[in-house]
Design a protein around this motif. Sequence first.
Motif, PDB file in Angstrom:
ATOM      1  N   PHE A  86     -21.877  59.096  13.575  1.00 43.73           N
ATOM      2  CA  PHE A  86     -21.179  58.165  14.457  1.00 43.73           C
ATOM      3  C   PHE A  86     -19.942  58.859  14.997  1.00 43.73           C
ATOM      4  O   PHE A  86     -19.266  59.581  14.256  1.00 43.73           O
ATOM      5  CB  PHE A  86     -20.716  56.921  13.674  1.00 43.73           C
ATOM      6  N   GLN A  87     -19.664  58.622  16.266  1.00 44.29           N
ATOM      7  CA  GLN A  87     -18.412  59.127  16.835  1.00 44.29           C
ATOM      8  C   GLN A  87     -17.457  57.940  16.899  1.00 44.29           C
ATOM      9  O   GLN A  87     -17.735  56.954  17.590  1.00 44.29           O
ATOM     10  CB  GLN A  87     -18.659  59.682  18.234  1.00 44.29           C
ATOM     11  N   VAL A  88     -16.368  58.032  16.150  1.00 46.76           N
ATOM     12  CA  VAL A  88     -15.473  56.885  16.008  1.00 46.76           C
ATOM     13  C   VAL A  88     -14.013  57.332  16.124  1.00 46.76           C
ATOM     14  O   VAL A  88     -13.703  58.516  15.994  1.00 46.76           O
ATOM     15  CB  VAL A  88     -15.684  56.196  14.628  1.00 46.76           C
ATOM     16  N   SER A  89     -13.139  56.389  16.376  1.00 49.11           N
ATOM     17  CA  SER A  89     -11.690  56.677  16.377  1.00 49.11           C
ATOM     18  C   SER A  89     -10.990  55.640  15.504  1.00 49.11           C
ATOM     19  O   SER A  89     -10.255  54.782  16.005  1.00 49.11           O
ATOM     20  CB  SER A  89     -11.127  56.599  17.796  1.00 49.11           C
ATOM     21  N   PRO A  90     -11.223  55.716  14.213  1.00 45.15           N
ATOM     22  CA  PRO A  90     -10.679  54.670  13.338  1.00 45.15           C
ATOM     23  C   PRO A  90      -9.206  54.922  13.007  1.00 45.15           C
ATOM     24  O   PRO A  90      -8.721  56.050  13.116  1.00 45.15           O
ATOM     25  CB  PRO A  90     -11.505  54.853  12.060  1.00 45.15           C
ATOM     26  N   PRO A  91      -8.504  53.877  12.573  1.00 39.99           N
ATOM     27  CA  PRO A  91      -7.197  54.110  11.979  1.00 39.99           C
ATOM     28  C   PRO A  91      -7.389  54.907  10.684  1.00 39.99           C
ATOM     29  O   PRO A  91      -8.334  54.635   9.933  1.00 39.99           O
ATOM     30  CB  PRO A  91      -6.651  52.717  11.689  1.00 39.99           C
ATOM     31  N   CYS A  92      -6.547  55.872  10.479  1.00 38.23           N
ATOM     32  CA  CYS A  92      -6.698  56.739   9.305  1.00 38.23           C
ATOM     33  C   CYS A  92      -5.425  56.706   8.473  1.00 38.23           C
ATOM     34  O   CYS A  92      -4.328  56.564   9.015  1.00 38.23           O
ATOM     35  CB  CYS A  92      -6.919  58.184   9.744  1.00 38.23           C
ATOM     36  N   VAL A  93      -5.600  56.869   7.167  1.00 35.06           N
ATOM     37  CA  VAL A  93      -4.437  57.097   6.303  1.00 35.06           C
ATOM     38  C   VAL A  93      -4.241  58.599   6.254  1.00 35.06           C
ATOM     39  O   VAL A  93      -5.120  59.347   5.822  1.00 35.06           O
ATOM     40  CB  VAL A  93      -4.647  56.527   4.888  1.00 35.06           C
ATOM     41  N   LEU A  94      -3.074  59.043   6.726  1.00 32.73           N
ATOM     42  CA  LEU A  94      -2.834  60.477   6.893  1.00 32.73           C
ATOM     43  C   LEU A  94      -1.924  61.048   5.811  1.00 32.73           C
ATOM     44  O   LEU A  94      -2.005  62.237   5.483  1.00 32.73           O
ATOM     45  CB  LEU A  94      -2.214  60.719   8.272  1.00 32.73           C
ATOM     46  N   ASP A  95      -1.059  60.225   5.266  1.00 28.06           N
ATOM     47  CA  ASP A  95      -0.130  60.706   4.230  1.00 28.06           C
ATOM     48  C   ASP A  95       0.380  59.479   3.480  1.00 28.06           C
ATOM     49  O   ASP A  95       0.641  58.436   4.105  1.00 28.06           O
ATOM     50  CB  ASP A  95       1.040  61.461   4.887  1.00 28.06           C
ATOM     51  N   PHE A  96       0.510  59.625   2.152  1.00 29.69           N
ATOM     52  CA  PHE A  96       0.898  58.464   1.332  1.00 29.69           C
ATOM     53  C   PHE A  96       1.613  59.023   0.106  1.00 29.69           C
ATOM     54  O   PHE A  96       1.095  59.911  -0.575  1.00 29.69           O
ATOM     55  CB  PHE A  96      -0.384  57.715   0.924  1.00 29.69           C
ATOM     56  N   TYR A  97       2.771  58.502  -0.157  1.00 21.92           N
ATOM     57  CA  TYR A  97       3.552  59.045  -1.281  1.00 21.92           C
ATOM     58  C   TYR A  97       4.537  58.005  -1.793  1.00 21.92           C
ATOM     59  O   TYR A  97       5.229  57.341  -1.016  1.00 21.92           O
ATOM     60  CB  TYR A  97       4.326  60.279  -0.809  1.00 21.92           C
ATOM     61  N   ILE A  98       4.581  57.877  -3.101  1.00 26.17           N
ATOM     62  CA  ILE A  98       5.603  57.075  -3.781  1.00 26.17           C
ATOM     63  C   ILE A  98       6.363  58.031  -4.703  1.00 26.17           C
ATOM     64  O   ILE A  98       5.740  58.869  -5.382  1.00 26.17           O
ATOM     65  CB  ILE A  98       4.960  55.917  -4.594  1.00 26.17           C
ATOM     66  N   HIS A  99       7.661  57.905  -4.715  1.00 27.16           N
ATOM     67  CA  HIS A  99       8.474  58.829  -5.508  1.00 27.16           C
ATOM     68  C   HIS A  99       8.007  58.829  -6.964  1.00 27.16           C
ATOM     69  O   HIS A  99       7.663  57.781  -7.517  1.00 27.16           O
ATOM     70  CB  HIS A  99       9.955  58.412  -5.423  1.00 27.16           C
ATOM     71  N   GLU A 100       8.018  60.009  -7.572  1.00 28.31           N
ATOM     72  CA  GLU A 100       7.516  60.186  -8.941  1.00 28.31           C
ATOM     73  C   GLU A 100       8.090  59.154  -9.912  1.00 28.31           C
ATOM     74  O   GLU A 100       7.396  58.657 -10.794  1.00 28.31           O
ATOM     75  CB  GLU A 100       7.850  61.593  -9.456  1.00 28.31           C
ATOM     76  N   SER A 101       9.360  58.840  -9.759  1.00 32.15           N
ATOM     77  CA  SER A 101      10.017  57.927 -10.700  1.00 32.15           C
ATOM     78  C   SER A 101       9.528  56.485 -10.556  1.00 32.15           C
ATOM     79  O   SER A 101       9.845  55.643 -11.389  1.00 32.15           O
ATOM     80  CB  SER A 101      11.532  57.958 -10.464  1.00 32.15           C
ATOM     81  N   ARG A 102       8.748  56.213  -9.502  1.00 30.25           N
ATOM     82  CA  ARG A 102       8.329  54.817  -9.243  1.00 30.25           C
ATOM     83  C   ARG A 102       6.816  54.643  -9.227  1.00 30.25           C
ATOM     84  O   ARG A 102       6.337  53.544  -8.947  1.00 30.25           O
ATOM     85  CB  ARG A 102       8.852  54.349  -7.880  1.00 30.25           C
ATOM     86  N   GLN A 103       6.073  55.739  -9.434  1.00 29.27           N
ATOM     87  CA  GLN A 103       4.614  55.603  -9.346  1.00 29.27           C
ATOM     88  C   GLN A 103       4.079  54.675 -10.439  1.00 29.27           C
ATOM     89  O   GLN A 103       4.702  54.510 -11.477  1.00 29.27           O
ATOM     90  CB  GLN A 103       3.944  56.981  -9.448  1.00 29.27           C
ATOM     91  N   ARG A 104       2.936  54.096 -10.161  1.00 30.31           N
ATOM     92  CA  ARG A 104       2.246  53.182 -11.089  1.00 30.31           C
ATOM     93  C   ARG A 104       3.085  51.957 -11.429  1.00 30.31           C
ATOM     94  O   ARG A 104       3.001  51.436 -12.535  1.00 30.31           O
ATOM     95  CB  ARG A 104       1.845  53.910 -12.368  1.00 30.31           C
ATOM     96  N   SER A 105       3.880  51.510 -10.474  1.00 26.61           N
ATOM     97  CA  SER A 105       4.679  50.297 -10.679  1.00 26.61           C
ATOM     98  C   SER A 105       4.387  49.259  -9.605  1.00 26.61           C
ATOM     99  O   SER A 105       5.139  48.307  -9.443  1.00 26.61           O
ATOM    100  CB  SER A 105       6.170  50.638 -10.652  1.00 26.61           C
ATOM    101  N   GLY A 106       3.344  49.498  -8.816  1.00 26.19           N
ATOM    102  CA  GLY A 106       2.954  48.519  -7.800  1.00 26.19           C
ATOM    103  C   GLY A 106       3.593  48.732  -6.440  1.00 26.19           C
ATOM    104  O   GLY A 106       3.302  47.993  -5.493  1.00 26.19           O
ATOM    105  N   PHE A 107       4.438  49.765  -6.292  1.00 29.82           N
ATOM    106  CA  PHE A 107       5.107  49.971  -4.997  1.00 29.82           C
ATOM    107  C   PHE A 107       4.132  50.485  -3.933  1.00 29.82           C
ATOM    108  O   PHE A 107       4.234  50.124  -2.762  1.00 29.82           O
ATOM    109  CB  PHE A 107       6.297  50.926  -5.140  1.00 29.82           C
TER     110      PHE A 107
END
Length: 194
Positions: free
Chosen positions: A111-132
């Motif tokens: 399929f040739q598509v132009s979807p919205p993409c997630v390009l970069d995602f980051y939560i600061h190390e001190s806050r990961q796995r806390s639901g942010f």
Amino acid sequence: MEFRFNVNEVFKQPIVEVGNTLIPPSFTGDKRALWDTQSKIAQIVNAIGEASAHAQGLTKPITTADRLRNSEHRLYLLIDQKANGGKGAVTGMLKTGEKGLYVFDRNGQHFQVSPPCVLDFYIHESRQRSGFGKQLFEHMLQREQIEPVKLAIDRPSNKFLGFLNKHYGLNTPVKQMNNYVVFDGFFPRAVESE
Ligand code: ACO
């Protein structure tokens, strides 16, 4: 992530969206104030882009102020307004944008598509796995009026794959040759004849 300047003077909300103008939502002020704000946002974008690249083991950041300026991407920033003695800190980022892609489903149909993409995602190390991360991701879904299964993901890390499985039940990655990942349910359904 703290800065010498007051983050709360740049951003007034806990989640803000920044695009190629590097102007924060609801900015008011003269030209000088605008340049000053844009320069601070450029510093923030470069610093968080650098931290994200480091967290993903990449040699070069995917997100920089220059790249954002020259794109139609949307960068969502998560702010902890109480941190740094009330000056605020930037604790996460999520970048999305449309890309023209060829994607293959499990049967090899393309399929040739132009979807919205997630390009970069980051939560600061001190806050990961806390639901942010979930909080930021949900904000983006709401703003972009999109279901998670309709997003294409650029080179997801194992942490992000775990995140998508845990929060959205996406556990059937269809890996593409271009390093994007989509899930069952992404592909346009064949129109069934009645
Ligand atoms: N190991 C395994 N799974 C993880 C980890 C980890 N260290 N951290 C988060 N997850 C997944 C798990 O499913 C976790 O649930 P659990 O704790 O019950 O196992 C879930 O995410 C937690 O959800 P949140 O707390 O909402 O997520 P978080 O705030 O940690 O944000 C993110 C998720 C952005 C992936 C964050 O962990 C992070 O910044 N990781 C480092 C950078 C990274 O890998 N970014 C994604 C790159 S791919 C891309 O950007 C397209």
